[in-house]
Write a protein that holds these residues in place. Sequence first.
Motif, PDB file in Angstrom:
ATOM      1  N   CYS A 221     -18.599 -25.593  -9.728  1.00 13.80           N
ATOM      2  CA  CYS A 221     -17.627 -24.811  -8.950  1.00 13.80           C
ATOM      3  C   CYS A 221     -16.204 -25.051  -9.456  1.00 13.80           C
ATOM      4  CB  CYS A 221     -17.729 -25.170  -7.470  1.00 13.80           C
ATOM      5  SG  CYS A 221     -19.281 -24.680  -6.683  1.00 13.80           S
ATOM      6  N   GLU A 222     -15.894 -26.297  -9.754  1.00 13.50           N
ATOM      7  CA  GLU A 222     -14.558 -26.637 -10.264  1.00 13.50           C
ATOM      8  C   GLU A 222     -14.295 -25.953 -11.606  1.00 13.50           C
ATOM      9  OE1 GLU A 222     -12.092 -28.303  -9.041  1.00 13.50           O
ATOM     10  OE2 GLU A 222     -12.840 -29.654  -7.476  1.00 13.50           O
ATOM     11  N   ARG A 223     -15.282 -25.974 -12.483  1.00 21.62           N
ATOM     12  CA  ARG A 223     -15.106 -25.421 -13.828  1.00 21.62           C
ATOM     13  C   ARG A 223     -14.992 -23.896 -13.825  1.00 21.62           C
ATOM     14  NH1 ARG A 223     -15.946 -28.990 -18.005  1.00 21.62           N
ATOM     15  NH2 ARG A 223     -16.888 -31.006 -17.452  1.00 21.62           N
ATOM     16  N   LEU A 224     -15.535 -23.259 -12.797  1.00 26.20           N
ATOM     17  CA  LEU A 224     -15.527 -21.795 -12.759  1.00 26.20           C
ATOM     18  C   LEU A 224     -14.386 -21.239 -11.903  1.00 26.20           C
ATOM     19  CD1 LEU A 224     -19.379 -21.125 -12.494  1.00 26.20           C
ATOM     20  CD2 LEU A 224     -17.915 -20.837 -14.504  1.00 26.20           C
ATOM     21  N   LYS A 225     -13.443 -22.085 -11.561  1.00 25.94           N
ATOM     22  CA  LYS A 225     -12.284 -21.636 -10.784  1.00 25.94           C
ATOM     23  C   LYS A 225     -11.562 -20.505 -11.512  1.00 25.94           C
ATOM     24  CE  LYS A 225     -10.778 -25.535  -7.903  1.00 25.94           C
ATOM     25  NZ  LYS A 225      -9.754 -26.590  -7.732  1.00 25.94           N
ATOM     26  N   GLY A 226     -11.074 -19.551 -10.734  1.00 24.86           N
ATOM     27  CA  GLY A 226     -10.293 -18.463 -11.303  1.00 24.86           C
ATOM     28  C   GLY A 226     -11.119 -17.285 -11.780  1.00 24.86           C
ATOM     29  N   LYS A 227     -12.443 -17.432 -11.784  1.00 21.61           N
ATOM     30  CA  LYS A 227     -13.302 -16.333 -12.213  1.00 21.61           C
ATOM     31  C   LYS A 227     -13.726 -15.495 -11.005  1.00 21.61           C
ATOM     32  CE  LYS A 227     -15.175 -18.265 -16.487  1.00 21.61           C
ATOM     33  NZ  LYS A 227     -14.785 -17.112 -17.331  1.00 21.61           N
ATOM     34  N   ASN A 228     -14.198 -14.296 -11.294  1.00 20.76           N
ATOM     35  CA  ASN A 228     -14.632 -13.378 -10.239  1.00 20.76           C
ATOM     36  C   ASN A 228     -16.049 -13.765  -9.795  1.00 20.76           C
ATOM     37  OD1 ASN A 228     -14.717 -11.205  -8.472  1.00 20.76           O
ATOM     38  ND2 ASN A 228     -15.397  -9.761 -10.062  1.00 20.76           N
ATOM     39  N   ILE A 229     -16.125 -14.883  -9.095  1.00 17.97           N
ATOM     40  CA  ILE A 229     -17.418 -15.474  -8.733  1.00 17.97           C
ATOM     41  C   ILE A 229     -17.398 -15.942  -7.282  1.00 17.97           C
ATOM     42  CG2 ILE A 229     -18.919 -17.490  -9.113  1.00 17.97           C
ATOM     43  CD1 ILE A 229     -18.287 -17.314 -12.073  1.00 17.97           C
ATOM     44  N   TYR A 230     -18.511 -15.709  -6.594  1.00 21.05           N
ATOM     45  CA  TYR A 230     -18.776 -16.304  -5.284  1.00 21.05           C
ATOM     46  C   TYR A 230     -19.896 -17.328  -5.442  1.00 21.05           C
ATOM     47  CZ  TYR A 230     -16.130 -13.905  -1.594  1.00 21.05           C
ATOM     48  OH  TYR A 230     -15.140 -13.483  -0.731  1.00 21.05           O
ATOM     49  N   PHE A 231     -19.953 -18.268  -4.517  1.00 20.77           N
ATOM     50  CA  PHE A 231     -21.001 -19.283  -4.544  1.00 20.77           C
ATOM     51  C   PHE A 231     -21.801 -19.217  -3.240  1.00 20.77           C
ATOM     52  CE2 PHE A 231     -17.550 -20.722  -7.223  1.00 20.77           C
ATOM     53  CZ  PHE A 231     -18.219 -21.040  -8.401  1.00 20.77           C
ATOM     54  N   ALA A 232     -23.120 -19.147  -3.376  1.00 21.62           N
ATOM     55  CA  ALA A 232     -24.013 -19.112  -2.212  1.00 21.62           C
ATOM     56  C   ALA A 232     -24.827 -20.400  -2.200  1.00 21.62           C
ATOM     57  CB  ALA A 232     -24.937 -17.903  -2.289  1.00 21.62           C
ATOM     58  N   VAL A 233     -24.740 -21.136  -1.105  1.00 23.59           N
ATOM     59  CA  VAL A 233     -25.378 -22.452  -1.019  1.00 23.59           C
ATOM     60  C   VAL A 233     -26.259 -22.535   0.222  1.00 23.59           C
ATOM     61  CG1 VAL A 233     -24.983 -24.926  -0.741  1.00 23.59           C
ATOM     62  CG2 VAL A 233     -23.503 -23.592  -2.265  1.00 23.59           C
ATOM     63  N   CYS A 234     -27.522 -22.874   0.006  1.00 21.90           N
ATOM     64  CA  CYS A 234     -28.426 -23.217   1.112  1.00 21.90           C
ATOM     65  C   CYS A 234     -28.726 -24.702   0.982  1.00 21.90           C
ATOM     66  CB  CYS A 234     -29.725 -22.426   1.030  1.00 21.90           C
ATOM     67  SG  CYS A 234     -29.587 -20.726   1.565  1.00 21.90           S
ATOM     68  N   ILE A 235     -28.268 -25.468   1.928  1.00 25.04           N
ATOM     69  CA  ILE A 235     -28.404 -26.915   1.842  1.00 25.04           C
ATOM     70  C   ILE A 235     -29.032 -27.435   3.132  1.00 25.04           C
ATOM     71  CG2 ILE A 235     -26.066 -27.342   2.724  1.00 25.04           C
ATOM     72  CD1 ILE A 235     -25.879 -29.630   0.624  1.00 25.04           C
ATOM     73  N   SER A 236     -29.972 -28.332   2.993  1.00 26.43           N
ATOM     74  CA  SER A 236     -30.643 -28.855   4.183  1.00 26.43           C
ATOM     75  C   SER A 236     -30.417 -30.350   4.281  1.00 26.43           C
ATOM     76  CB  SER A 236     -32.144 -28.543   4.156  1.00 26.43           C
ATOM     77  OG  SER A 236     -32.749 -29.110   3.021  1.00 26.43           O
ATOM     78  N   ASN A 237     -30.181 -30.775   5.481  1.00 19.97           N
ATOM     79  CA  ASN A 237     -29.956 -32.182   5.771  1.00 19.97           C
ATOM     80  C   ASN A 237     -31.302 -32.872   5.933  1.00 19.97           C
ATOM     81  OD1 ASN A 237     -29.337 -34.647   6.909  1.00 19.97           O
ATOM     82  ND2 ASN A 237     -27.746 -33.832   8.249  1.00 19.97           N
ATOM     83  N   PRO A 238     -31.620 -33.875   5.128  1.00 23.92           N
ATOM     84  CA  PRO A 238     -32.922 -34.536   5.261  1.00 23.92           C
ATOM     85  C   PRO A 238     -33.129 -35.190   6.612  1.00 23.92           C
ATOM     86  CG  PRO A 238     -31.469 -35.782   3.801  1.00 23.92           C
ATOM     87  CD  PRO A 238     -30.804 -34.464   4.060  1.00 23.92           C
ATOM     88  N   VAL A 239     -32.039 -35.460   7.321  1.00 23.46           N
ATOM     89  CA  VAL A 239     -32.159 -36.027   8.662  1.00 23.46           C
ATOM     90  C   VAL A 239     -32.640 -34.968   9.648  1.00 23.46           C
ATOM     91  CG1 VAL A 239     -30.892 -37.208  10.509  1.00 23.46           C
ATOM     92  CG2 VAL A 239     -30.330 -37.670   8.130  1.00 23.46           C
ATOM     93  N   GLY A 240     -32.481 -33.690   9.287  1.00 25.53           N
ATOM     94  CA  GLY A 240     -32.931 -32.600  10.141  1.00 25.53           C
ATOM     95  C   GLY A 240     -31.911 -32.166  11.162  1.00 25.53           C
ATOM     96  N   SER A 241     -30.656 -32.533  10.933  1.00 25.55           N
ATOM     97  CA  SER A 241     -29.606 -32.183  11.886  1.00 25.55           C
ATOM     98  C   SER A 241     -28.362 -31.749  11.137  1.00 25.55           C
ATOM     99  CB  SER A 241     -29.285 -33.386  12.776  1.00 25.55           C
ATOM    100  OG  SER A 241     -28.073 -33.194  13.466  1.00 25.55           O
TER     101      SER A 241
END
Length: 378
Positions: A221-241
């Motif tokens: 994400c840092e390296r692609l700063k300034g480009k015409n890009i969005y970031f989509a993140v699906c992240i799950s907490n192993p604790v389940g919360s």
Amino acid sequence: MSGKKILYLCDYPMDLIGGAEKSTATMAKAMAANGYEVAILAENSLNKDTAFDNIRLYQFKKSANKYIQVLQKAHNALKYIRKFKPDIVHIQFAQYSYVFLLLKKFHLVKSKIRIIYTDRHYFEAYNDRYKNMYRSYSHYFNDVICTTENNKNCWKQAVGDNETPRLHVVQNVIEDEWFEDSTDKRNLIRNENGINDDTLVIGFVGRYVDWKRWDTVLDICERLKGKNIYFAVCISNPVGSNENSELNEYISKLEKASEGRLICRMNAGKEIMQQMYAAMDIFVLTSEFESFGRTLVEAMSKKTVVIATNSGGAPNVVGNEKNLFPVGDSQKACDIIERYEDKAILDEDKQAFYNRGKDLFSENNMISKMIKIYEMER
């Protein structure tokens, strides 16, 4: 079909979001639909209402003590083998393979029962105790199924020319519904966030654990700063919360690195996951190690280009060296991403990866392979 009885042994709850659990459930449901009598023995589900049509689900509460766990697994395996009387016991995870080899060594399981082990890990990633156990006692398995050719080669080197176990490759799969048209799902997320077709969406999916290398995601994400890009993140907490200060702090860093161009979903269910994959143009797997990488196939099913680390079984899934990068090498990952700023190349590879996913990792492909294995003689 033969009507054989298959008992699947699983170390974890069947409603976990991990790729191994999902693939096991997909396999069991497919076999039940194809005339086999199926039962699953697993740790208590997180959702008490978890159930599968035409499948018996035997569950147990796992002890916190690891030594008691071994006795517990052995007791439950013998208990439900006596109750269900399977023709085939199909072990799905490493811990149960350890327990079952002990049961076989001490002649506590009838020899007429066929024993199959699907290695959903990776041989070279096991500790020495497991490696030595498999080298010495894997002949008690009739068959070992690997999810990639890379892992099969590791097993072949470990067991040599022994008659048993026979070695096979059956890739992890996803349900056929994943490959259905996803135009509406793609438009839903992109329209909600004002993302036009000229904007690249780069995606990342996984649990928030160290070996998934979320530090590499941040670097990208840092390296692609300034480009015409969005970031989509699906992240799950192993604790389940959702209540995890470290994870929340990490997401704040992602928001800053992406300059506010971040779409983030935590602990997402299947429908949201499909929407997010569909919205992506490129999915990047940054893991230090993956035995297979089911998320790669999920992304392929939504006509998304996939990029992954050159580690474990992921190269076999991706199937294209140009889309692999060394673990932790965020610059190389960005170089690959930037190649897809050419829309013609992007569109061509989207279709190519979709075709690869449907040809190799669809449910029908797995069903035909598994039936062939199940119908083999002992």
